[in-house]
Design a protein around this motif. Sequence first.
Motif, PDB file in Angstrom:
ATOM      1  N   ARG A 159       0.831  -1.205   0.000  1.00  0.00           N
ATOM      2  CA  ARG A 159       0.000   0.000   0.000  1.00  0.00           C
ATOM      3  C   ARG A 159       0.871   1.262   0.000  1.00  0.00           C
ATOM      4  O   ARG A 159       0.660   2.178  -0.812  1.00  0.00           O
ATOM      5  CB  ARG A 159      -0.907  -0.013   1.233  1.00  0.00           C
ATOM      6  CG  ARG A 159      -1.954   1.090   1.250  1.00  0.00           C
ATOM      7  CD  ARG A 159      -2.804   1.027   2.511  1.00  0.00           C
ATOM      8  NE  ARG A 159      -3.523  -0.232   2.606  1.00  0.00           N
ATOM      9  CZ  ARG A 159      -3.267  -1.206   3.497  1.00  0.00           C
ATOM     10  NH1 ARG A 159      -2.269  -1.043   4.377  1.00  0.00           N
ATOM     11  NH2 ARG A 159      -3.977  -2.306   3.519  1.00  0.00           N
ATOM     12  N   GLU A 163       1.172   3.946  -3.234  1.00  0.00           N
ATOM     13  CA  GLU A 163       0.796   5.330  -2.979  1.00  0.00           C
ATOM     14  C   GLU A 163       1.978   6.278  -3.196  1.00  0.00           C
ATOM     15  O   GLU A 163       1.828   7.343  -3.803  1.00  0.00           O
ATOM     16  CB  GLU A 163       0.253   5.479  -1.560  1.00  0.00           C
ATOM     17  CG  GLU A 163      -1.112   4.836  -1.366  1.00  0.00           C
ATOM     18  CD  GLU A 163      -1.641   4.981   0.053  1.00  0.00           C
ATOM     19  OE1 GLU A 163      -0.935   5.609   0.881  1.00  0.00           O
ATOM     20  OE2 GLU A 163      -2.742   4.475   0.325  1.00  0.00           O
ATOM     21  N   SER A 170       1.772  10.146 -11.624  1.00  0.00           N
ATOM     22  CA  SER A 170       0.472   9.508 -11.846  1.00  0.00           C
ATOM     23  C   SER A 170       0.492   8.564 -13.032  1.00  0.00           C
ATOM     24  O   SER A 170      -0.317   7.647 -13.118  1.00  0.00           O
ATOM     25  CB  SER A 170      -0.603  10.580 -12.057  1.00  0.00           C
ATOM     26  OG  SER A 170      -0.314  11.366 -13.210  1.00  0.00           O
ATOM     27  N   ILE A 190      -4.575  -3.539  -3.406  1.00  0.00           N
ATOM     28  CA  ILE A 190      -4.539  -2.503  -4.442  1.00  0.00           C
ATOM     29  C   ILE A 190      -5.915  -2.187  -5.020  1.00  0.00           C
ATOM     30  O   ILE A 190      -6.033  -1.332  -5.892  1.00  0.00           O
ATOM     31  CB  ILE A 190      -3.566  -2.884  -5.575  1.00  0.00           C
ATOM     32  CG1 ILE A 190      -4.154  -3.994  -6.457  1.00  0.00           C
ATOM     33  CG2 ILE A 190      -2.211  -3.293  -5.042  1.00  0.00           C
ATOM     34  CD1 ILE A 190      -3.344  -4.224  -7.701  1.00  0.00           C
ATOM     35  N   TYR A 193      -7.034   1.443  -5.538  1.00  0.00           N
ATOM     36  CA  TYR A 193      -6.305   2.184  -6.559  1.00  0.00           C
ATOM     37  C   TYR A 193      -6.760   1.830  -7.974  1.00  0.00           C
ATOM     38  O   TYR A 193      -6.385   2.502  -8.938  1.00  0.00           O
ATOM     39  CB  TYR A 193      -4.801   1.938  -6.414  1.00  0.00           C
ATOM     40  CG  TYR A 193      -4.340   2.030  -4.979  1.00  0.00           C
ATOM     41  CD1 TYR A 193      -4.531   3.198  -4.247  1.00  0.00           C
ATOM     42  CD2 TYR A 193      -3.746   0.943  -4.339  1.00  0.00           C
ATOM     43  CE1 TYR A 193      -4.135   3.280  -2.914  1.00  0.00           C
ATOM     44  CE2 TYR A 193      -3.353   1.017  -3.014  1.00  0.00           C
ATOM     45  CZ  TYR A 193      -3.551   2.180  -2.301  1.00  0.00           C
ATOM     46  OH  TYR A 193      -3.173   2.255  -0.976  1.00  0.00           O
ATOM     47  N   TYR A 205      -5.367   8.212  -9.053  1.00  0.00           N
ATOM     48  CA  TYR A 205      -4.720   6.946  -9.410  1.00  0.00           C
ATOM     49  C   TYR A 205      -5.171   6.419 -10.773  1.00  0.00           C
ATOM     50  O   TYR A 205      -4.725   5.364 -11.207  1.00  0.00           O
ATOM     51  CB  TYR A 205      -5.026   5.884  -8.342  1.00  0.00           C
ATOM     52  CG  TYR A 205      -4.385   6.170  -7.006  1.00  0.00           C
ATOM     53  CD1 TYR A 205      -3.105   5.712  -6.721  1.00  0.00           C
ATOM     54  CD2 TYR A 205      -5.047   6.925  -6.040  1.00  0.00           C
ATOM     55  CE1 TYR A 205      -2.501   5.994  -5.493  1.00  0.00           C
ATOM     56  CE2 TYR A 205      -4.454   7.213  -4.818  1.00  0.00           C
ATOM     57  CZ  TYR A 205      -3.186   6.738  -4.552  1.00  0.00           C
ATOM     58  OH  TYR A 205      -2.589   7.021  -3.349  1.00  0.00           O
TER      59      TYR A 205
END
Length: 339
Positions: A159, A163, A170, A190, A193, A205
């Motif tokens: 995680r 992140e 991005s 995930i 996301y 995301y």
Amino acid sequence: MRGCVIFTAYFLSSTCFLHLVVCIEPISGISAAAALVAAAFLSGYDVLKSYVTETCGDRWIHNNYTGLPKQLNEKLYGQHLVLRAVNNHIRGHLKSAEPAKALALSFHGWTGTGKNYVSRIVAEHLYKEGMHSKFVHLISATKEFPHEGMVPFYKDQLRAWIEGNITRCSRSLFIFDEMDKMPSGLIDTIKPYLDYYENLGGVNYRKAIFLFLSNTAGGDITQYVYQHWSNGYPRKDIKMADVEKIISRAALNSKTGLWHSELISKHMITAYIPFLPLEKSHVRRCIKDSMVAKGYVLTDDRVESVVEELTFWPESEQVFSVTGCKRVAEKVDYVMEEY
């Protein structure tokens, strides 16, 4: 008395320059002028940095989806379903200024059929540095997550890692290899996301791309293709919808990294993409590519000598390569030692 200062900074042999004229009042304007000059220097530094150091911008991230189908057509053999699916999904995702969600493609098939190869081609066409880009992340399940009893720790680790990387850029690419060996339940980390959130904790995301590589359903895909071949039907008649059903059923029922995963139950996977078993004709083309790349003289006899060193299935018909093109390079070196 009012005065003006002309400030010019050149970078990379005048490839990039800043030109600044600062007009100030005596004394009172000195601090303002200093601030402007400092800002100009910082701006110039950022421009210079983007030339010499990889940054999350168009100079380093090409999004060359026009060259992608050409490369796949020329270098990927026997995978007509992969060619269309990968090209269309990548192209559609990149052309959208604001994708609805992150792109998640799940590659399935026997070893040596091209899953890692296609991942590398995608990276090379989207990032100037290819697989060496700091925005391309390859995760091997057996290397990074070897212990079943450490799943809670791995979840926190995964995680934080995702992140952190997407916050920095991005337009990141994540490649999860050996998904079938990932501890059950870990990949659910995930799920947020891959969802349709406009932002999560202030981070978007949805521009990221996730590729999941797995041997899951490889045997089932092979059996289907063999039956298709046995019935005398052309390989190119195999439809994506027919094989996708085989993959999704195997992913649900076999204890792999996707087993009982929310990525499946919540429909977070954009597409399941089958890599079909390679036939001798496809393997011969891989052998030729390897021989040319290594600088060996290419002859039909030498190609057949390499073919004889590989294993094919079923034993009676010798149709499909057991290891695809994975062992071709080492077998080429082995055979060429005799010439």
